[in-house]
Design an enzyme around this catalytic site. Structure first.
Site, short mmCIF file in Angstrom:
data_model
loop_
_atom_site.label_atom_id
_atom_site.label_comp_id
_atom_site.label_asym_id
_atom_site.label_seq_id
_atom_site.Cartn_x
_atom_site.Cartn_y
_atom_site.Cartn_z
N ASP A 202 37.20 44.02 38.81
CA ASP A 202 38.04 42.84 38.84
C ASP A 202 37.23 41.62 38.37
OD1 ASP A 202 40.65 41.81 39.84
OD2 ASP A 202 39.36 40.60 41.12
N GLU A 243 38.05 44.18 33.71
CA GLU A 243 39.09 43.19 33.47
C GLU A 243 38.36 41.92 33.04
OE1 GLU A 243 42.28 40.25 35.51
OE2 GLU A 243 40.41 40.77 36.47
C1 NOJ Z 1 42.70 40.15 38.82
C2 NOJ Z 1 43.75 41.00 39.44
O1 NOJ Z 1 44.35 41.80 38.45
C3 NOJ Z 1 44.74 40.04 40.08
O2 NOJ Z 1 45.89 40.72 40.52
C4 NOJ Z 1 44.05 39.30 41.20
O3 NOJ Z 1 44.92 38.34 41.74
C5 NOJ Z 1 42.79 38.59 40.70
N1 NOJ Z 1 42.00 39.40 39.83
C6 NOJ Z 1 41.93 38.16 41.86
O4 NOJ Z 1 41.32 39.27 42.45
#
Ligand code: NOJ
Ligand code: CA
Length: 553
Positions: A202, A243
Site C-alpha cells: 500500500d 501501489e
Molecule cells: C490505498 C488503498 O488502496 C486505499 O483504499 C486506502 O484508503 C489507502 N491506500 C490508505 O491505506
C-alpha cells in the site's frame, strides 16, 4: 521452463474484500469460510491469484486500511484456522494468494500508537512522526481532500502533532526507524510462512519518503531493496506488487535498475488513459502511456493492468482539460466525483451497460502487455450505489443469486446494502443467472481469459504500439521468439477499416483467436480489417497450429 518460475507474469489477479464476498456464518459480514467456498468459482473463470484487501484487526474506518494488529485475522472474518483452511483450498486449486501490506501507517488504535502517544519515553514514540508545533505545511499533501483537511493533527495525550498522509486516524509510521523495520520483516515473515505468494504494498511513494516537520520529503528507495532481499530469502517465488501512482519516468526507481526492488506495479498511467480513450475515442495519450511504461521496466518485472479497483478511478495525472472531458462523459453529476480528481463508479454503469463497450474494455485489459487484474463483481457487470459514503459506492456485496441478499448472506442486515435497482440490482445481475447463460458477460469473460492464458506473446513477449490509418483504433503487436500476435481495439462508435502491412511470410495470414474472422493479405501484403464500432480482434500471425509447434518455449 523459466516461464513457470515467473508465475506472476502470466497470472490473472482478482481483487476482493473478504467482508463483501461471501458470508458463511450468517452475521451479515463476509468471512474466510464463505470465501473458501467460492474459490472453485474463481478457479472456474480462470483466476490464478487472489489479492486480499486487508483482513487484519482494524477499527475499520478505512475499509481495513487502518490496521490495529498485523498478526492474525479480524474475528469479523473468522479465525486464523479459517485462514489456513482457505489457504489450503487455494493451494489445492493451484491458486496463489497475495495480501495487502499496509506498512506506511497504522490505525490510531494500534497498541504501538497508543503507547507512543501516552509516553514520550515509550519505545514506540519514534515509530511515528511528531512535531511540537504545527508545521506550516499542515494543509498540504492530503490524499483525500476535501474530506481530509490536514496532514498534521494534534494529539492531546502526546502534547504534540503527528503526521498522517491519509485520514487523521491513520498515523504515519516512521519507516526509517530500525526497530520498526525489524517488526515489518517479522510481519512479512509471518504471512509468508502461512503460504502466501507476496504482498500488494500500500502507498509505496509515501512509504519510502523521509518524513518529519521541516524534513525534505526525499524518497529513499533502499527500503524497497531491503524488503525485496528479505522476501526472496524467505520465499524464492514470492513477489512485491506496488501501489504507486507515479509518472512512467519514475517507475524504474521502484523496480530498480537491476530489477532488484519490486517485481510489479499497478499501471496507473495506462489506467487513466484507458478511461480517457473510452470517454473521448482519442487513443493517442493511451498509446504514449503504453510506450512510456513499456520503456521503463526491467526484464523480469511486470506491469499490472487494470480497469477499476476498490478505490476511486483516479484521474489526477491527466491534464485538467482531459479530466474534465472524462468527467463530462462518466461522472456528469457532482456526486459521482470524489477527492477533486476521481470518479466513484463501477465500470458497467460508466459504460452504460453497453455490452459492446464492456467487451471492448475487457478485451483490452486482457490484450495489454502485463498481468491483468479484475475487480470482484466486474466480471458480471455489477453497478454502484451512490448513496453510500465516498468509495463505498463501489464496494457493495457480491451478487451471487436472485435470492434475498443476493445469496451473499442469510442475515437481516448486511455489512453494506445490496444493490437492488432494476438494471444493476441482484435480481437482474447475478452469478447464477449468468452461469446458466452461455452468452452472458461472465461466460464471455471466462472464455476470453482462457484464450489469453494461451497467448504466451502477450505476457512474455515484446509489445509494440503500431501506427495505422485509423487513429481511434489501438493496434498492438506482441512477439515472443517465432510467435506473434496482433490485437485491435476500436474506441469509437463508428466502424473503421484498418489497413495493415506486416513483415514476413507469417504476416500474410492472420488467424482470429476469438472468432472465424481470419484475414488474408492482398497481393501486395496489405490487410484490410473492418471493425464495427467498439469492435476488437485478436489475431495470431501465420497459422495457430504452426505457431504453437514452432515456438520453442
Ligand atoms: C490505498 C488503498 O488502496 C486505499 O483504499 C486506502 O484508503 C489507502 N491506500 C490508505 O491505506
Ligand atoms: Ca460472517
Amino acid at each position: 521452463m523459466a516461464i513457470d518460475d515467473y508465475w506472476y507474469k502470466n497470472a490473472v489477479i482478482y481483487c476482493l474484500n473478504v467482508a463483501t464476498y461471501m458470508d458463511f456464518n450468517g452475521d451479515g459480514i463476509g468471512d474466510f469460510e464463505g470465501l473458501s467456498r467460492r474459490l472453485d468459482y474463481l478457479a472456474g473463470i480462470g483466476v490464478t491469484c487472489v489479492w486480499l484487501q486487508p483482513f487484519y484487526c482494524s477499527p475499520n474506518r478505512d475499509n481495513g486500511y487502518d490496521v490495529s494488529d498485523y498478526y492474525g485475522v479480524t474475528p469479523r472474518f473468522g479465525t486464523s484456522g479459517d485462514f489456513v483452511e482457505f489457504m489450503n483450498h487455494a493451494q489445492a486449486l493451484g491458486m496463489r494468494v497475495v495480501v495487502d501490506l499496509v506498512a506506511n501507517h497504522t490505525s490510531d488504535q494500534h497498541p504501538w500508537f497508543q503507547s507512543a502517544r501516552s509516553d514520550p519515553r515509550s519505545p514506540y514514540r519514534d515509530w511515528y512522526v511528531w512535531s511540537d508545533k504545527r508545521p506550516p505545511t499542515h494543509a498540504t499533501g492530503m490524499v483525500f481532500p476535501p474530506e481530509q483537511k490536514t496532514t498534521w493533527t494534534r494529539d492531546r495525550a502526546a502534547g504534540q502533532y503527528y503526521f498522517h498522509r491519509f485520514y487523521e486516524f491513520q498515523p504515519d509510521l516512521n519507516t526509517h526507524n530500525p526497530a520498526y523495520r525489524d517488526e515489518l520483516y517479522k510481519i512479512m515473515g509471518y504471512w509468508l510462512q502461512l503460504g502466501i505468494s507476496g504482498f500488494r504494498m500500500d502507498a509505496v511513494p509515501f512509504l519510502v519518503e523521509r518524513k518529519g516537520a521541516g524534513v525534505k520529503p526525499v524518497k529513499d528507495f533502499a527500503l524497497l531493496q531491503e524488503m525485496r532481499r528479505f522476501l526472496q530469502w524467505r520465499c524464492r517465488d514470492a513477489i512485491l506488487l506496488a501501489e504507486a501512482n507515479v509518472p512512467p519516468g519514475e517507475s524504474m526507481e521502484y523496480f530498480g535498475d537491476e530489477g532488484d526492488r519490486l517485481q510489479m506495479m499497478l499501471n496507473f498511467p495506462v489506467n487513466q488513459r484507458i478511461f480517457y480513450a473510452l470517454a473521448t475515442s482519442d487513443v493517442e495519450p493511451l498509446r504514449r502511456a503504453l510506450r512510456e511504461t513499456l520503456d521503463n521496466i526491467p526484464r523480469d518485472a511486470q506491469w499490472v493492468q487494470f480497469l477499476r479497483s476498490h478505490d476511486e478511478l483516479d484521474l489526477g495525472r491527466l491534464s485538467e482539460t482531459q479530466r474534465e472531458r472524462v468527467f463530462a462523459v462518466f461522472a456528469a453529476e457532482r456526486s459521482m466525483q470524489i477527492y477533486n480528481r476521481g470518479i466513484r463508479r463501477r465500470l458497467a454503469p460508466m459504460l452504460r451497460n453497453d455490452r459492446r463497450r464492456m467487451e471492448l474494455a475487457f478485451s483490452l485489459l486482457f490484450a495489454l502487455p502485463g498481468t491483468p487484474m479484475l475487480q470482484y463483481g466486474d466480471e458480471i457487470g455489477m453497478g454502484e450505489d451512490l448513496s453510500l459514503n465516498e468509495r463505498e459506492a463501489t464496494r457493495t456485496p457480491m451478487q451471487w443469486t436472485d435470492e434475498p441478499n443476493a445469496g451473499f448472506s442469510l442475515a437481516k442486515k448486511t455489512v453494506l446494502p445490496l444493490i437492488d435497482d432494476p438494471i444493476f440490482g441482484f435480481r437482474k445481475v447475478n452469478v447464477n443467472a449468468q452461469r446458466r447463460d452461455p452468452a452472458s458477460f461472465l461466460n464471455w469473460t471466462a472464455r476470453l481469459i482462457r484464450a489469453r492464458k494461451e497467448c504466451v506473446e502477450i505476457f512474455w513477449g515484446k509489445c509494440e504500439v503500431l501506427e495505422t490509418n485509423a487513429p481511434a483504433v489501438l493496434v498492438l503487436k506482441c512477439s515472443f521468439r517465432n510467435a506473434a500476435m496482433i490485437t485491435l481495439h476500436n474506441f469509437s462508435d463508428s466502424a473503421h477499416t484498418v489497413r495493415l502491412k506486416l513483415k514476413g511470410r507469417e504476416g500474410r495470414c492472420l488467424v482470429d483467436l476469438l472468432a472465424e474472422e481470419h484475414s488474408r493479405a492482398d497481393n501486395r501484403g496489405w490487410h484490410e480489417i473492418a471493425l464495427d464500432g467498439y469492435g476488437y480482434r485478436w489475431y495470431r500471425l501465420g497459422s495457430a497450429d504452426e505457431t504453437l509447434t514452432r515456438a520453442t518455449y
